[in-house]
Enzyme design. Sequence first.
Site, PDB file in Angstrom:
ATOM      1  N   ILE A  37     -14.972 -12.194 -16.239  1.00 57.04           N
ATOM      2  CA  ILE A  37     -15.904 -13.033 -15.476  1.00 57.04           C
ATOM      3  C   ILE A  37     -16.858 -12.170 -14.640  1.00 57.04           C
ATOM      4  CG2 ILE A  37     -16.046 -14.852 -13.701  1.00 57.04           C
ATOM      5  CD1 ILE A  37     -14.694 -15.822 -16.250  1.00 57.04           C
ATOM      6  N   TRP A 167      -9.543  -2.086 -11.118  1.00 59.53           N
ATOM      7  CA  TRP A 167     -10.784  -2.766 -11.490  1.00 59.53           C
ATOM      8  C   TRP A 167     -12.015  -2.247 -10.745  1.00 59.53           C
ATOM      9  CZ3 TRP A 167     -12.545  -4.579  -6.927  1.00 59.53           C
ATOM     10  CH2 TRP A 167     -11.605  -4.937  -5.956  1.00 59.53           C
ATOM     11  N   LYS A 191      -3.770   1.680 -19.758  1.00 57.85           N
ATOM     12  CA  LYS A 191      -3.763   0.239 -19.460  1.00 57.85           C
ATOM     13  C   LYS A 191      -4.895  -0.043 -18.486  1.00 57.85           C
ATOM     14  CE  LYS A 191      -2.314  -2.637 -16.426  1.00 57.85           C
ATOM     15  NZ  LYS A 191      -3.370  -3.647 -16.419  1.00 57.85           N
ATOM     16  N   GLU A 194      -7.294  -6.208 -16.575  1.00 59.83           N
ATOM     17  CA  GLU A 194      -7.843  -7.242 -17.466  1.00 59.83           C
ATOM     18  C   GLU A 194      -9.190  -7.776 -16.975  1.00 59.83           C
ATOM     19  OE1 GLU A 194      -5.197  -7.396 -15.597  1.00 59.83           O
ATOM     20  OE2 GLU A 194      -4.767  -9.388 -14.804  1.00 59.83           O
ATOM     21  N   SER A 245      -3.364   0.189  -5.715  1.00 59.89           N
ATOM     22  CA  SER A 245      -2.999   0.013  -4.308  1.00 59.89           C
ATOM     23  C   SER A 245      -1.712   0.775  -3.981  1.00 59.89           C
ATOM     24  CB  SER A 245      -2.810  -1.465  -4.022  1.00 59.89           C
ATOM     25  OG  SER A 245      -1.740  -1.945  -4.803  1.00 59.89           O
ATOM     26  N   THR A 248       1.458  -1.201  -5.058  1.00 57.05           N
ATOM     27  CA  THR A 248       1.815  -1.070  -6.473  1.00 57.05           C
ATOM     28  C   THR A 248       2.280   0.354  -6.777  1.00 57.05           C
ATOM     29  OG1 THR A 248       0.123  -2.718  -6.943  1.00 57.05           O
ATOM     30  CG2 THR A 248       1.022  -1.562  -8.822  1.00 57.05           C
ATOM     31  N   GLU A 266      -2.874   7.814  -7.239  1.00 55.34           N
ATOM     32  CA  GLU A 266      -4.099   7.797  -6.425  1.00 55.34           C
ATOM     33  C   GLU A 266      -4.164   6.415  -5.805  1.00 55.34           C
ATOM     34  OE1 GLU A 266      -5.780  10.350  -5.874  1.00 55.34           O
ATOM     35  OE2 GLU A 266      -5.468  11.684  -7.581  1.00 55.34           O
ATOM     36  N   GLY A 268      -4.403   3.836  -1.935  1.00 54.73           N
ATOM     37  CA  GLY A 268      -5.399   3.287  -1.023  1.00 54.73           C
ATOM     38  C   GLY A 268      -5.784   4.222   0.110  1.00 54.73           C
ATOM     39  N   CYS A 300     -11.710   3.133  -2.732  1.00 55.52           N
ATOM     40  CA  CYS A 300     -10.467   3.549  -2.061  1.00 55.52           C
ATOM     41  C   CYS A 300     -10.713   4.513  -0.914  1.00 55.52           C
ATOM     42  CB  CYS A 300      -9.564   4.204  -3.090  1.00 55.52           C
ATOM     43  SG  CYS A 300     -10.430   5.455  -4.053  1.00 55.52           S
ATOM     44  N   GLU A 401      -5.825  -1.730   4.472  1.00 62.38           N
ATOM     45  CA  GLU A 401      -6.991  -1.573   3.603  1.00 62.38           C
ATOM     46  C   GLU A 401      -7.534  -2.951   3.250  1.00 62.38           C
ATOM     47  OE1 GLU A 401      -6.297  -0.174  -0.417  1.00 62.38           O
ATOM     48  OE2 GLU A 401      -7.974   1.198  -0.184  1.00 62.38           O
ATOM     49  N   LYS A 471      -0.286  11.899   2.531  1.00 61.83           N
ATOM     50  CA  LYS A 471       0.577  10.811   2.985  1.00 61.83           C
ATOM     51  C   LYS A 471       0.672   9.685   1.928  1.00 61.83           C
ATOM     52  CE  LYS A 471      -1.459  10.609   7.212  1.00 61.83           C
ATOM     53  NZ  LYS A 471      -1.627  10.399   8.670  1.00 61.83           N
ATOM     54  N   GLY A 474      -1.241   9.019  -1.827  1.00 59.34           N
ATOM     55  CA  GLY A 474      -0.968   9.458  -3.190  1.00 59.34           C
ATOM     56  C   GLY A 474      -0.294  10.797  -3.332  1.00 59.34           C
TER      57      GLY A 474
HETATM   58  P1  NAD Z   1      -3.481  -2.813  -8.054  1.00 59.69           P
HETATM   59  O1  NAD Z   1      -2.475  -1.879  -7.524  1.00 59.69           O
HETATM   60  O2  NAD Z   1      -3.277  -4.249  -7.889  1.00 59.69           O
HETATM   61  O3  NAD Z   1      -3.662  -2.591  -9.626  1.00 59.69           O
HETATM   62  C1  NAD Z   1      -4.025  -1.359 -10.187  1.00 59.69           C
HETATM   63  C2  NAD Z   1      -3.635  -1.354 -11.648  1.00 59.69           C
HETATM   64  O4  NAD Z   1      -2.218  -1.390 -11.730  1.00 59.69           O
HETATM   65  C3  NAD Z   1      -4.134  -2.543 -12.455  1.00 59.69           C
HETATM   66  O5  NAD Z   1      -4.432  -2.130 -13.764  1.00 59.69           O
HETATM   67  C4  NAD Z   1      -2.929  -3.472 -12.455  1.00 59.69           C
HETATM   68  O6  NAD Z   1      -2.917  -4.357 -13.559  1.00 59.69           O
HETATM   69  C5  NAD Z   1      -1.796  -2.461 -12.547  1.00 59.69           C
HETATM   70  N1  NAD Z   1      -0.503  -2.922 -12.046  1.00 59.69           N
HETATM   71  C6  NAD Z   1      -0.241  -3.895 -11.126  1.00 59.69           C
HETATM   72  N2  NAD Z   1       1.103  -4.004 -10.934  1.00 59.69           N
HETATM   73  C7  NAD Z   1       1.680  -3.081 -11.717  1.00 59.69           C
HETATM   74  C8  NAD Z   1       3.026  -2.679 -11.944  1.00 59.69           C
HETATM   75  N3  NAD Z   1       4.045  -3.262 -11.336  1.00 59.69           N
HETATM   76  N4  NAD Z   1       3.258  -1.663 -12.796  1.00 59.69           N
HETATM   77  C9  NAD Z   1       2.240  -1.034 -13.419  1.00 59.69           C
HETATM   78  N5  NAD Z   1       0.957  -1.372 -13.264  1.00 59.69           N
HETATM   79  C10 NAD Z   1       0.667  -2.377 -12.419  1.00 59.69           C
HETATM   80  O7  NAD Z   1      -4.851  -2.329  -7.435  1.00 59.69           O
HETATM   81  P2  NAD Z   1      -6.280  -2.977  -7.651  1.00 59.69           P
HETATM   82  O8  NAD Z   1      -6.380  -4.156  -6.762  1.00 59.69           O
HETATM   83  O9  NAD Z   1      -6.593  -3.118  -9.090  1.00 59.69           O
HETATM   84  O10 NAD Z   1      -7.221  -1.791  -7.125  1.00 59.69           O
HETATM   85  C11 NAD Z   1      -7.518  -1.663  -5.805  1.00 59.69           C
HETATM   86  C12 NAD Z   1      -6.636  -0.601  -5.177  1.00 59.69           C
HETATM   87  O11 NAD Z   1      -6.777   0.635  -5.856  1.00 59.69           O
HETATM   88  C13 NAD Z   1      -7.023  -0.324  -3.756  1.00 59.69           C
HETATM   89  O12 NAD Z   1      -5.885  -0.238  -2.946  1.00 59.69           O
HETATM   90  C14 NAD Z   1      -7.708   1.032  -3.825  1.00 59.69           C
HETATM   91  O13 NAD Z   1      -7.652   1.753  -2.639  1.00 59.69           O
HETATM   92  C15 NAD Z   1      -6.978   1.688  -4.930  1.00 59.69           C
HETATM   93  N6  NAD Z   1      -7.793   2.760  -5.533  1.00 59.69           N
HETATM   94  C16 NAD Z   1      -7.455   4.062  -5.322  1.00 59.69           C
HETATM   95  C17 NAD Z   1      -8.233   5.071  -5.847  1.00 59.69           C
HETATM   96  C18 NAD Z   1      -7.884   6.508  -5.612  1.00 59.69           C
HETATM   97  O14 NAD Z   1      -8.372   7.350  -6.342  1.00 59.69           O
HETATM   98  N7  NAD Z   1      -7.052   6.808  -4.652  1.00 59.69           N
HETATM   99  C19 NAD Z   1      -9.355   4.768  -6.606  1.00 59.69           C
HETATM  100  C20 NAD Z   1      -9.678   3.427  -6.808  1.00 59.69           C
HETATM  101  C21 NAD Z   1      -8.877   2.431  -6.274  1.00 59.69           C
END
Ligand code: NAD
Length: 517
Positions: A37, A167, A191, A194, A245, A248, A266, A268, A300, A401, A471, A474
């Site tokens: 979407i 995403w 992976k 979606e 995050s 996760t 990597e 939040g 992030c 965050e 910390k 990551g």
């Molecule tokens: P999220 O943790 O919800 O999801 C990230 C990915 O993990 C998605 O592909 C999701 O489908 C998958 N996922 C979710 N649960 C899982 C599980 N139990 N096992 C395996 N995979 C799983 O995060 P988001 O909302 O997609 O992204 C935003 C977060 O990512 C923010 O907290 C941001 O700070 C962080 N981020 C960090 C960096 C970095 O380099 N440090 C870069 C970009 C985003």
Amino acid sequence: MTATLPETAAVDRDGVPHYRLFIDGAWVDTDTVIPVIDPATEEVVVTVAQADTSHVDAAVAAAKRTHESGVWRNTPPAERAAVIDRVIAALSGKMDELAVLSARETGMPVRLAGAIGVGFPLMHLGHYAELTRTYEWERSGPVAGQVLSASFIRKEPVGVCAGIVPWNFPAVIAVWKSIPALAAGNTVVLKTDEKTPIFALELAQLLKEAGLPDGALNVVVGDGPTVGGHLVKHPDVRLVSFTGSTATGRQVMADAAGTVKRVLLELGGKGPNIVLDDADLTAAVDGSIYAFLLHAGQACESGTRLLLPASIHDEFVARLVERLKTLKIGSPLDPATDIGAVMNKAQHERILGYIEKGKAEGATVVAGGGVPTGAGFDKGYWVEPTVFTGVTNDMTIAREEIFGPVLSVLKYESEDEAIKIANDTEYGLAAAVWSRDNQRALEVARQIEAGSVWINDYHNISQYLPFGGFKQSGTGRELGPDALNEFTQDKSITIDLSGDVSRRAYGLVLGTPPAAE
Ligand code: NAD
């Protein structure tokens, strides 16, 4: 309105461009389809096949077979680099098309989508190709033990690597999760989220055309806990590189423990952006906006805590609020747009919830604070750039965050206090210091607990420098000169050259050696 159909990976399904899973070098469709979407219009951009755990199993099996066959890991590094070069050449020809798709898929303004959705991947692919050529894959080691011997230290691939992509920056992070692993001779199951699968699937097609063997890269799309969780726990996966995050990340680390996988996380951030009292205010005001508003704050390493000295606080805030009024929020496809939409309904509600929490906890809204109104905002997910003053570091909006266009301004009295506030967080991804005195800024930067600190700049992620968190932001590092270390394991080989049994350590077990023959 439907998106332009790229030449390669997508097909038509029910009149909409449709992407499938990529497993063992082939496109695999499924009965269940996920609409992707556009966050700005709520229109369907493309659809994508939804994987279940059986697709994960098939992808891991293909990656394992390909790894064991040696077809990729025994390909000389220069030839592996040449595959990446060919991807760069092909991707360069699709920049405009992919920038528009990226803007439509993520809601980020097309100017930014061109830079981060395609430009960054190109630069980073180039860096990994160069590293693949120059990396020391094998070197001589020291003489081992007491006897005449030779030794070698080899960097070997780890095996099947899982890459999990969020995403917010799905293109560049898909590159970080797959290319260094492949460059090091591993095979990969990627992976993607979606909500934003397009680039990873386009990359799979480009790699196939560039000569990557079938099964070396597999891409599945699906929900996190089911599809991602199954991949992380899979016994044939040896390494998990995850971006997402912190919550996760904790789950991924726990799930990987069962099979003792290597884990690269990597996560939040809650970046402190520290302005010193001698800063160039024009630069620092613009820099502070850039720090918290890139991709509507869905980055992030954003600078979401602005630390201002009491002496310039009021003037700085007034200038920042005035400058914000000059920015254009609106359609991501308009090249004049500065701020696009936020990802989806859940993200929209989450951000607005934090704004309410900030108000309830006593912070003052000096800009934004809600949803923009008027033409263009009746559909989609929009949040006004929002600035809170009077924030203290114990408030929720200073600790958690938000991942949206929300800035928390904190006042400080001394540099020591600023450093203390900056470090008073569980996160440690990135920070910045603004000053006209580089030496002074450097002294502060050295004391900040973060993986990246920018002086008089923000978001300056370079492929030449390691990027990652201190910390709970990551473990491990991406990019930089040592990026391939994360995807290799050391093997030492020694050769006894002495031929002299009596000089070896066997006597520790066997007693007096027999007389020489
Ligand atoms: P999220 O943790 O919800 O999801 C990230 C990915 O993990 C998605 O592909 C999701 O489908 C998958 N996922 C979710 N649960 C899982 C599980 N139990 N096992 C395996 N995979 C799983 O995060 P988001 O909302 O997609 O992204 C935003 C977060 O990512 C923010 O907290 C941001 O700070 C962080 N981020 C960090 C960096 C970095 O380099 N440090 C870069 C970009 C985003």
